[in-house]
Design a protein around this motif. Structure first.
Motif, PDB file in Angstrom:
ATOM      1  N   PRO A  37      20.011 -46.236 -34.876  1.00 49.29           N
ATOM      2  CA  PRO A  37      21.107 -47.459 -34.859  1.00 49.29           C
ATOM      3  C   PRO A  37      22.230 -47.047 -35.872  1.00 49.29           C
ATOM      4  N   ASP A  38      23.500 -47.216 -35.889  1.00 47.89           N
ATOM      5  CA  ASP A  38      24.167 -47.085 -37.140  1.00 47.89           C
ATOM      6  C   ASP A  38      23.651 -46.834 -38.906  1.00 47.89           C
ATOM      7  N   GLY A  39      23.563 -45.902 -39.449  1.00 46.14           N
ATOM      8  CA  GLY A  39      22.900 -46.268 -40.610  1.00 46.14           C
ATOM      9  C   GLY A  39      21.174 -45.693 -40.630  1.00 46.14           C
ATOM     10  N   ALA A  40      20.570 -45.425 -39.230  1.00 47.86           N
ATOM     11  CA  ALA A  40      18.902 -45.575 -39.408  1.00 47.86           C
ATOM     12  C   ALA A  40      19.622 -43.790 -40.199  1.00 47.86           C
ATOM     13  N   PRO A  41      17.951 -43.559 -41.352  1.00 47.67           N
ATOM     14  CA  PRO A  41      17.888 -42.208 -41.292  1.00 47.67           C
ATOM     15  C   PRO A  41      17.417 -41.337 -40.601  1.00 47.67           C
ATOM     16  N   VAL A  42      18.515 -40.260 -40.517  1.00 53.95           N
ATOM     17  CA  VAL A  42      17.897 -39.085 -39.887  1.00 53.95           C
ATOM     18  C   VAL A  42      16.741 -39.213 -39.246  1.00 53.95           C
ATOM     19  N   VAL A  43      15.848 -38.010 -38.148  1.00 56.19           N
ATOM     20  CA  VAL A  43      14.326 -37.832 -38.198  1.00 56.19           C
ATOM     21  C   VAL A  43      14.414 -36.660 -37.803  1.00 56.19           C
ATOM     22  N   HIS A  44      13.792 -35.952 -38.592  1.00 56.78           N
ATOM     23  CA  HIS A  44      13.746 -34.234 -38.757  1.00 56.78           C
ATOM     24  C   HIS A  44      12.673 -33.440 -37.737  1.00 56.78           C
ATOM     25  N   ARG A  45      13.044 -33.573 -37.029  1.00 54.58           N
ATOM     26  CA  ARG A  45      11.964 -32.606 -35.401  1.00 54.58           C
ATOM     27  C   ARG A  45      12.019 -31.869 -35.301  1.00 54.58           C
ATOM     28  N   LEU A  46      13.280 -30.992 -35.455  1.00 48.18           N
ATOM     29  CA  LEU A  46      13.540 -29.594 -34.524  1.00 48.18           C
ATOM     30  C   LEU A  46      12.769 -28.781 -35.632  1.00 48.18           C
ATOM     31  N   PRO A  47      12.304 -29.014 -36.555  1.00 49.31           N
ATOM     32  CA  PRO A  47      11.440 -27.863 -37.249  1.00 49.31           C
ATOM     33  C   PRO A  47      10.024 -27.919 -36.834  1.00 49.31           C
ATOM     34  N   ALA A  48       9.851 -29.248 -36.258  1.00 51.30           N
ATOM     35  CA  ALA A  48       8.412 -28.844 -35.642  1.00 51.30           C
ATOM     36  C   ALA A  48       8.457 -27.692 -34.639  1.00 51.30           C
ATOM     37  N   LEU A  49       9.800 -27.452 -33.880  1.00 53.81           N
ATOM     38  CA  LEU A  49       9.491 -26.378 -32.728  1.00 53.81           C
ATOM     39  C   LEU A  49       9.448 -25.027 -33.224  1.00 53.81           C
ATOM     40  N   THR A  50       9.349 -24.578 -34.792  1.00 51.01           N
ATOM     41  CA  THR A  50       9.454 -22.793 -35.049  1.00 51.01           C
ATOM     42  C   THR A  50       7.979 -23.208 -34.998  1.00 51.01           C
ATOM     43  N   ALA A  51       6.743 -23.560 -34.813  1.00 54.44           N
ATOM     44  CA  ALA A  51       5.504 -23.529 -34.374  1.00 54.44           C
ATOM     45  C   ALA A  51       4.990 -22.889 -32.826  1.00 54.44           C
TER      46      ALA A  51
END
Length: 457
Positions: A37-51
């Motif tokens: 939804p508009d205004g919802a905080p960003v979910v930082h999932r991409l860093p998990a791909l580093t592993a």
């Protein structure tokens, strides 16, 4: 008067050593099925791909073919902002960090560009809905206004929508007008922007639906700034070599070989694979196709096959003949999943990964080891990237293929049997078993039931 064939398209030099791991991030990272939804905080999932980059390297791969990461409405192929990372996955800093982590490991990252169409929420199309035929982005789309508006744009009133071309009947996917200079400018600038930030190339989604003249214009502009960028078009049927040549691309997806691999193994009809390998050899005269036995749009190989013993046979073809091969995430652990023709029908082939590679089930380790063995053969024979397959022997359930490079001694034999009993097959010139199980005799090889081998030859 004879004419010589057009020169071969080799692509950037680094691709000659590329083995790709193909990942669909929205599924692999268990993102929400629809936009936040508009205004919802960003979910930082991409860093998990580093592993998972270390898993990629353990497989023997050195490239990451990354599915859609840009802001979209649902599945990633309904883009609403090509310059913004999907907030379900993270932000631009997260993608920059992933690209840097990959680069630090010697891993090239290809991004997935959806440039045939956009989602209805894309600002360029929203402007058309809000402003009518005089919107500055109206030329981006193939629109058909009601007769009164077409005759007099001043007759437009808010709420009046045009009809428009879409992608294969999906009305929420609005087709772009690829004759528009504005669209050429937009796509070239987007591709260059992310190459500037560290991407190594692009997979061009639904390239078959886009005129090759458009790709040629875009490719020329992109390569002016990034001559080492790899441009791969998604093409299912048609004139593969013609699309590469006329679109100024480096390669297209080899769906013909994909289909022949699994269906010949299921049907016990290796004549089909023999024919497809002959076609593949002609493509290799013109360019190096991108090869695969699984991707985000098709049923998993382990679910397609009716005999698990034949998984190795498919991989022998994938990694033993010319091409730029990719392994779809999870296939290296024999993930299963059936694609269905319904809403959500792709979900089973786009599953979430565990938190880290250490959490993968040990049941998949034998298949991982099989991939590593065959990738290792390819790494030790880097000429396989452009090696031409030649069928030396074929029967319903038997196949012998010579995979040959252009230099002295560049020849391997791929031998496959679907027979229920030990089988003797011709193997002219074979000297040693490089992978698989076989007994080599004078110009022949004995395979166990449902056996396979890669032979020096």
């Amino acid at each position: 008067m004879s004419t010589s064939p057009p020169p071969r398209t080799d692509g950037p030099a680094w691709v000659a050593d590329a083995v790709l791991w193909h990942l669909y991030p929205l599924g692999a990272l268990d993102a929400e099925p629809t936009a936040l939804p508009d205004g919802a905080p960003v979910v930082h999932r991409l860093p998990a791909l580093t592993a998972w980059l270390d898993h990629l390297l353990a497989l023997g791969a050195n490239g990451l073919l990354l599915g859609p990461v840009f802001d979209s409405e649902t599945h990633g192929y309904d883009t609403v902002d090509h310059l913004r990372v999907d907030p379900r996955l993270g932000d631009g800093a997260d993608l920059d960090a992933l690209l840097a982590a990959a680069r630090g490991r010697g891993v090239a990252v290809l991004l997935d560009g959806v440039f045939n169409h956009v989602g209805r929420s894309h600002p360029a199309f929203r402007a058309v809905l809000d402003q009518g035929p005089t919107a500055p982005t109206a030329s981006w789309f193939r629109l058909r206004w009601p007769d009164d508006v077409a005759a007099d744009p001043a007759a437009w009133r808010p709420g009046v929508e045009p009809d428009y071309d879409d992608f294969e009947g999906h009305h929420h996917l609005v087709a772009l007008d690829h004759t528009s200079p504005q669209v050429v400018d937009h796509v070239a600038s987007v591709m260059t922007h992310w190459l500037d930030r560290g991407a190594a190339g692009w997979r061009l989604d639904a390239a078959y639906a886009v005129p090759t003249s458009f790709w040629a214009q875009v490719a020329d502009r992109v390569r002016a700034a990034h001559p080492e960028a790899y441009l791969l078009g998604e093409v299912i049927h048609g004139d593969y070599a013609g699309v590469v040549r006329d679109g100024h691309l480096d390669a297209v997806t080899q769906y013909e070989l994909w289909k022949a691999v699994w269906s010949s193994l299921v049907d016990g009809n290796l004549w089909e694979l023999s024919h497809a390998l002959g076609r593949h050899a002609t493509f290799l005269d013109a360019f190096t196709p991108q090869t695969f036995v699984g991707n985000h749009d098709v049923t998993r190989l382990a679910s397609r096959l009716d005999d698990d013993r034949h998984l190795a046979h498919a991989l022998v073809v994938l990694l033993g003949v010319g091409g730029t091969p990719s392994v779809y995430y999870g296939d290296e652990h024999a993930f299963r999943g059936v694609k269905e023709d319904r809403a959500g029908g792709d979900d089973a082939v786009r599953p979430a990964l565990p938190a880290s590679p250490d959490d993968l089930s040990p049941a998949g380790l034998p298949v991982m080891a099989l991939h590593q063995e065959l990738v290792g053969v390819r790494r030790r024979h880097r000429w396989l990237h452009t090696a031409r397959p030649e069928v030396l022997h074929v029967a319903d359930r038997q196949l012998v293929v010579a995979s040959t490079g252009t230099g002295a001694g560049e020849r391997l034999l791929l031998v496959l049997s679907l027979e229920d009993a030990p089988t003797t097959l011709p193997a002219p010139g074979a000297t040693a078993v490089l992978a698989g199980e076989a007994d080599v005799t004078a110009d022949a090889v004995v395979l166990p039931p449902h056996g396979w081998a890669v032979l020096a030859g």
